[in-house]
Design an enzyme around this catalytic site. Sequence first.
Site, short mmCIF file in Angstrom:
data_model
loop_
_atom_site.label_atom_id
_atom_site.label_comp_id
_atom_site.label_asym_id
_atom_site.label_seq_id
_atom_site.Cartn_x
_atom_site.Cartn_y
_atom_site.Cartn_z
N GLY A 360 0.82 -1.20 0.00
CA GLY A 360 0.00 0.00 0.00
C GLY A 360 0.86 1.25 0.00
O GLY A 360 2.09 1.18 -0.06
N CYS A 361 0.22 2.39 0.11
CA CYS A 361 0.97 3.65 0.05
C CYS A 361 1.79 3.89 1.31
O CYS A 361 2.70 4.73 1.32
CB CYS A 361 0.02 4.83 -0.20
SG CYS A 361 -1.21 5.05 1.08
#
Length: 393
Positions: A360-361
């Site tokens: 994910g980010c």
Amino acid sequence: MQSDNIVKTVAKIFNDIADTLETGQYGEKIRVGITTLGSEHGISNVVKGAELAQKINSSIEVVLIGPKVETELTQVIVENEEEGYKKMEEMLDNKEISSCVTMHYSFPIGVSTVGRVITPGKGKEMFIATTTGTSSSNRAEAMVKNGIYGIISAKAMGIKNPTVGILNVDGARQVERIFKELISNGYDINLTESTRADGGCVMRGNDLLAGTPDVMVTDTLTGNILMKVFSSYTTGGSYEALGYGYGPGIGEDYNRLVLIISRASGSPVIANAISYAADLVKGKVFEIAKNEFENANKANLKELLKSLNKESVKKEENKFVKMPEKEVVTGTIDGIDIMELDDAVSVLWENQIYAESGMGCTGPIVMVNERNLKEAINVLAKAGYNVKKAEDC
């Protein structure tokens, strides 16, 4: 003539009092050695840094260890680097110098150095733990120890309750878990929050630039690279012009105060490294180290570190786990270190929850079906993973 002698005596007394206030030792200066051979910029560069350090701080007496040069500084003459290291160790062990700055030194396993930089975002000083040496052959264990070494160095420099952040590298989540267990067992680690919106004690690149924590915990190889970038980003890399060098070697029961600079370090960094060495002496770094290790060990540090090694063995012995029927995965769980990601997925498969790993980010994530999200979080938490639901980016 007699009045002149009285004036000189009074002047010396006042100078000694001033030195005492700074060093804690009446009539004595803090003697910091520096080896002069090995610099890519020549011996004159080292001597210039040493002269600058002594000029700026009157409580320091710098002792050059190397070939004879033209200078007013105290000199101990040696002919080569090997002889210089032997003389440095001899002088440290005999208390002829209280600390020494050098360009290379082989620390024993368990000892690594805490660098000190000035961050470009806000001009804030930050300790990078660590930058050379090897605290442990186990990555996560090494980073836990690095954090304690950073706390010791920061406290010796007068920061009573230094804030601590963990750089978002492999092993960060394992380190976070151990730190929080140490805290719950009574050892005080002042974990700070990232400046990013989602917070947490795992630091991002923004936090490096801003100097969010007083102590940034990372693995030594990453720390070494960070030191080089922070020291020479204004010069193109061949000349380290900023900061205080790679710092002192810290370790449990280790009592030689040796600080590292690079062969690319310029005279400003060398002067700062000598000042750093003297301040660590004044701050009684070894007394602080003894106290910190005692407190950490009371909080079950050694057993917690052993658990990391047991986890490594367990991963090697993991049996084959059959994958449940595949399904759509839109629910995300973060807080799991990338080194533990596959094992976390296996734990969920064992509990008949289909899961996939992803990025994910904010880092590694485990993905499950939305309807299984709560159950998956509970299963992972019960298995000892430091998990929380991932927030929207």
